[in-house]
Design a protein around this motif. Structure first.
Motif, PDB file in Angstrom:
ATOM      1  N   ARG A  13       2.368  -3.742  -1.103  1.00  0.00           N
ATOM      2  CA  ARG A  13       2.137  -2.418  -0.043  1.00  0.00           C
ATOM      3  C   ARG A  13       2.727  -1.320  -0.360  1.00  0.00           C
ATOM      4  N   ILE A  14       3.661  -1.314  -1.545  1.00  0.00           N
ATOM      5  CA  ILE A  14       4.152   0.086  -1.982  1.00  0.00           C
ATOM      6  C   ILE A  14       3.036   0.663  -3.049  1.00  0.00           C
ATOM      7  N   ASP A  15       2.769  -0.227  -3.824  1.00  0.00           N
ATOM      8  CA  ASP A  15       1.803   0.048  -4.779  1.00  0.00           C
ATOM      9  C   ASP A  15       0.399   0.375  -4.099  1.00  0.00           C
ATOM     10  N   LYS A  16      -0.187  -0.161  -3.072  1.00  0.00           N
ATOM     11  CA  LYS A  16      -1.275   0.551  -2.256  1.00  0.00           C
ATOM     12  C   LYS A  16      -1.001   1.744  -1.592  1.00  0.00           C
ATOM     13  N   ALA A  17       0.202   1.992  -1.180  1.00  0.00           N
ATOM     14  CA  ALA A  17       0.400   3.247  -0.630  1.00  0.00           C
ATOM     15  C   ALA A  17       0.607   4.479  -1.765  1.00  0.00           C
ATOM     16  N   LEU A  44      -2.317   4.292   7.800  1.00  0.00           N
ATOM     17  CA  LEU A  44      -1.946   3.037   7.839  1.00  0.00           C
ATOM     18  C   LEU A  44      -0.825   2.464   6.842  1.00  0.00           C
ATOM     19  N   ALA A  45      -0.899   3.095   5.633  1.00  0.00           N
ATOM     20  CA  ALA A  45      -0.027   3.009   4.576  1.00  0.00           C
ATOM     21  C   ALA A  45       1.293   3.347   5.043  1.00  0.00           C
ATOM     22  N   LEU A  46       1.475   4.427   5.534  1.00  0.00           N
ATOM     23  CA  LEU A  46       2.724   4.881   6.047  1.00  0.00           C
ATOM     24  C   LEU A  46       3.569   4.101   7.268  1.00  0.00           C
ATOM     25  N   GLN A  47       2.215   3.537   8.252  1.00  0.00           N
ATOM     26  CA  GLN A  47       2.745   2.632   9.211  1.00  0.00           C
ATOM     27  C   GLN A  47       3.147   1.101   8.382  1.00  0.00           C
ATOM     28  N   GLN A  48       2.632   0.764   7.336  1.00  0.00           N
ATOM     29  CA  GLN A  48       3.074  -0.511   6.842  1.00  0.00           C
ATOM     30  C   GLN A  48       4.346  -0.366   6.286  1.00  0.00           C
ATOM     31  N   LEU A  49       4.606   0.818   5.384  1.00  0.00           N
ATOM     32  CA  LEU A  49       5.740   0.841   4.841  1.00  0.00           C
ATOM     33  C   LEU A  49       7.084   1.029   5.809  1.00  0.00           C
ATOM     34  N   LEU A  50       6.522   1.629   7.017  1.00  0.00           N
ATOM     35  CA  LEU A  50       7.870   1.735   7.934  1.00  0.00           C
ATOM     36  C   LEU A  50       8.259   0.391   8.538  1.00  0.00           C
ATOM     37  N   GLU A  51       6.909  -0.556   8.715  1.00  0.00           N
ATOM     38  CA  GLU A  51       7.024  -1.755   9.257  1.00  0.00           C
ATOM     39  C   GLU A  51       8.000  -2.651   8.208  1.00  0.00           C
ATOM     40  N   MET A  52       7.869  -2.436   7.155  1.00  0.00           N
ATOM     41  CA  MET A  52       8.607  -3.188   6.124  1.00  0.00           C
ATOM     42  C   MET A  52      10.064  -2.766   6.278  1.00  0.00           C
ATOM     43  N   LEU A  53      10.280  -1.590   6.482  1.00  0.00           N
ATOM     44  CA  LEU A  53      11.947  -1.195   6.391  1.00  0.00           C
ATOM     45  C   LEU A  53      12.306  -1.960   7.929  1.00  0.00           C
ATOM     46  N   ASP A  54      11.410  -1.728   8.937  1.00  0.00           N
ATOM     47  CA  ASP A  54      11.843  -2.269  10.222  1.00  0.00           C
ATOM     48  C   ASP A  54      12.018  -3.922  10.190  1.00  0.00           C
ATOM     49  N   GLU A  55      11.560  -4.628   9.407  1.00  0.00           N
ATOM     50  CA  GLU A  55      11.579  -6.204   9.289  1.00  0.00           C
ATOM     51  C   GLU A  55      12.945  -6.280   8.939  1.00  0.00           C
TER      52      GLU A  55
END
Length: 59
Positions: A13-17, A44-55
């Motif tokens: 996900r980080i690479d895709k962002a 979308l990329a930012l949302q996924q990165l934030l979700e990764m941290l929230d997890e």
């Protein structure tokens, strides 16, 4: 701030962002449709990165 272990999926996900950010830097600003698509992809990329941290409970 606590650190966390990144999984292979996190790295993906980080690479895709990063790829989306690089594409945005090359964007033709006169193309409204391309700008809209890029904004959506960056959102979308930012949302996924934030979700990764929230997890990991780091919010």
């Amino acid at each position: 701030m606590a650190r966390f272990e990144m999984t292979g999926h996190d790295r993906y996900r980080i690479d895709k962002a990063r790829e989306e950010l690089a594409k945005a830097a090359e964007l033709d600003m006169s193309d409204d449709r391309a700008m809209a698509r890029t904004m959506g992809r960056l959102e979308l990329a930012l949302q996924q990165l934030l979700e990764m941290l929230d997890e990991d409970g780091m919010s």
